[in-house]
Design a protein around this motif. Sequence first.
Motif, short mmCIF file in Angstrom:
data_model
loop_
_atom_site.label_atom_id
_atom_site.label_comp_id
_atom_site.label_asym_id
_atom_site.label_seq_id
_atom_site.Cartn_x
_atom_site.Cartn_y
_atom_site.Cartn_z
N LEU A 236 0.83 -1.21 0.00
CA LEU A 236 0.00 0.00 0.00
C LEU A 236 0.86 1.26 0.00
O LEU A 236 0.63 2.20 -0.77
CB LEU A 236 -0.89 0.00 1.24
CG LEU A 236 -2.29 -0.59 1.15
CD1 LEU A 236 -2.88 -0.71 2.55
CD2 LEU A 236 -3.19 0.28 0.29
N ALA A 237 1.84 1.26 0.90
CA ALA A 237 2.70 2.43 1.04
C ALA A 237 3.55 2.66 -0.21
O ALA A 237 3.74 3.81 -0.64
CB ALA A 237 3.61 2.27 2.27
N VAL A 398 -6.43 2.92 4.74
CA VAL A 398 -6.55 4.21 4.08
C VAL A 398 -5.39 5.12 4.48
O VAL A 398 -4.78 5.78 3.62
CB VAL A 398 -7.91 4.89 4.41
CG1 VAL A 398 -7.86 6.38 4.05
CG2 VAL A 398 -9.04 4.22 3.65
N ALA A 399 -5.08 5.15 5.77
CA ALA A 399 -4.00 6.01 6.25
C ALA A 399 -2.65 5.57 5.70
O ALA A 399 -1.82 6.40 5.29
CB ALA A 399 -3.97 6.01 7.78
N VAL A 400 -2.41 4.26 5.65
CA VAL A 400 -1.15 3.75 5.12
C VAL A 400 -1.07 4.03 3.62
O VAL A 400 -0.05 4.50 3.10
CB VAL A 400 -1.00 2.24 5.39
CG1 VAL A 400 0.23 1.68 4.67
CG2 VAL A 400 -0.88 1.98 6.89
N GLU A 409 3.90 0.87 11.32
CA GLU A 409 3.03 1.44 12.35
C GLU A 409 1.58 1.05 12.11
O GLU A 409 0.83 0.74 13.05
CB GLU A 409 3.17 2.97 12.34
CG GLU A 409 2.36 3.68 13.42
CD GLU A 409 2.54 5.18 13.39
OE1 GLU A 409 1.61 5.91 13.82
OE2 GLU A 409 3.62 5.64 12.96
N GLY A 410 1.17 1.04 10.84
CA GLY A 410 -0.19 0.62 10.52
C GLY A 410 -0.45 -0.82 10.91
O GLY A 410 -1.51 -1.15 11.46
N ALA A 411 0.52 -1.69 10.64
CA ALA A 411 0.36 -3.10 11.02
C ALA A 411 0.27 -3.26 12.53
O ALA A 411 -0.53 -4.06 13.04
CB ALA A 411 1.54 -3.91 10.46
N ALA A 412 1.07 -2.48 13.26
CA ALA A 412 1.03 -2.54 14.72
C ALA A 412 -0.31 -2.02 15.24
O ALA A 412 -0.86 -2.58 16.21
CB ALA A 412 2.18 -1.71 15.30
N GLN A 413 -0.83 -0.98 14.61
CA GLN A 413 -2.15 -0.48 15.00
C GLN A 413 -3.22 -1.55 14.78
O GLN A 413 -4.13 -1.72 15.60
CB GLN A 413 -2.50 0.77 14.18
CG GLN A 413 -1.69 2.00 14.53
CD GLN A 413 -1.99 3.16 13.58
OE1 GLN A 413 -2.74 3.01 12.61
NE2 GLN A 413 -1.40 4.31 13.84
N TYR A 414 -3.08 -2.27 13.68
CA TYR A 414 -4.07 -3.31 13.41
C TYR A 414 -3.96 -4.45 14.42
O TYR A 414 -4.98 -5.01 14.84
CB TYR A 414 -3.92 -3.83 11.99
CG TYR A 414 -4.99 -4.83 11.63
CD1 TYR A 414 -6.34 -4.51 11.80
CD2 TYR A 414 -4.67 -6.09 11.13
CE1 TYR A 414 -7.33 -5.42 11.50
CE2 TYR A 414 -5.66 -7.00 10.82
CZ TYR A 414 -6.99 -6.66 11.00
OH TYR A 414 -7.98 -7.56 10.71
#
Length: 430
Positions: A236-237, A398-400, A409-414
């Motif tokens: 995504l990024a 969406v943010a990533v 960070e997105g994966a950790a948030q998930y």
Amino acid sequence: MRLKASLTLISASLLLTACGGGSAEPAAGGPVTLSFLVDKDKLTLDGAKALADAFMKTDSTVKVEVETRPGGTEGDNIVKTRLSTGDMSDVFWYNSGSLLQTLNPAQTMVDLTGDPVLANVHKDFLPVVSQGGKVYGVPAGAGMGGGILYNRKVYDTLGLKTPTTWAEFMANNEKVKAAGITPVITTFKDTWTSQLFVLGDFHNVQAQVPDFARDYTANKAKFAATPAALAGFEHLAEVHTKGYANKGFGSATAEEGLKMLVEGTGAHYPMLSAMLPPMLKDTPQVATDIGFFGVPGTDPARHGATVWEPPGIYIAKSTEKLEAAKKFLAFVASPAAAEAVGKVVQPAGPYRVEGAELPDDAIQVAKDLQAYIDKGATTPALEFLSPVKGPALEQITVAVGSGLTPPAEGAAQYDKDVAKQAKQLGLEGW
């Protein structure tokens, strides 16, 4: 939000509905009447009626009456309530995979393990209608793929080959961009569409970490700590960083994205194959102009596709018409049933019944998916193998994908989001 729950946009979101439960066998000499509960979505209902009509032509001793229920959460609650009170229809159409587990099938459904009704069911489908080693259903209709839809005319014009690795995919994107065409259509106005690079990448996760689904469910594996699982967020990024997304991607809708794909102003769209059949009436060229390939990984030898399995058809344990119900399910799990449904509902992917073939006029994406099935190169999406899926994934992706959150960070948030949901489900290890 569950990707499957987001599919109210398309007919592929097949769930269940309401109306009277099974009653005693009829008087001697008359046909047995089975009640068959399905979602009132038009294509689901069309398919169910086609199944019932075709079956009754083969067996005059059974009459199948199709009943409907609402879709979404309301329909889900109706199914759960009717099963728990013993007031369910004789047979019913419902999700396969993790959502099935919430219905407590061991207590509410007829165990079909080892029964002849399963004789033609594809072995890869059985795990998604099973719990505790017991099998409870047969496949309803066809599956669908989650991966990359692509414009075949653009590929032909630019001399591109379908990629089998992520590096090849990105090289194709560079050539597409140089030609003045959007490489990767991105439609974050409909936030659920942002999840495909992550969820559609599960075939690659499974290929590299075969026990991921089990360990993930048991809180022994994390997206952020598993490189193969983190890759979806990194994809995504990278698409954003390389400037491959369309302008205005944050306000673009799925409908607009599909229009770009069909018109050839965009080359690739991470999406579900089931989005295409509803377009055939107004844009018949989607049948031939749009193809499908699985999200590419790192090893071309293990390239494959992630599949969203079809729903199942189950027998309520409360039925008093078990013999007739099994006759109906045996027909549902036959090539004849697939042929009957295929005449009224264009499949977006392969059937999960041995000997069932796609119709001659099947759309290209279904043929592409069938090729993966024939090679044994498919894996069910994670939501069919694990009940753990956090509600915030689409906001995180969406943010990533917008460059606002780094992929790690997105994966950790998930992973944190998932923990909340797993505890609510009362899963062991959380």
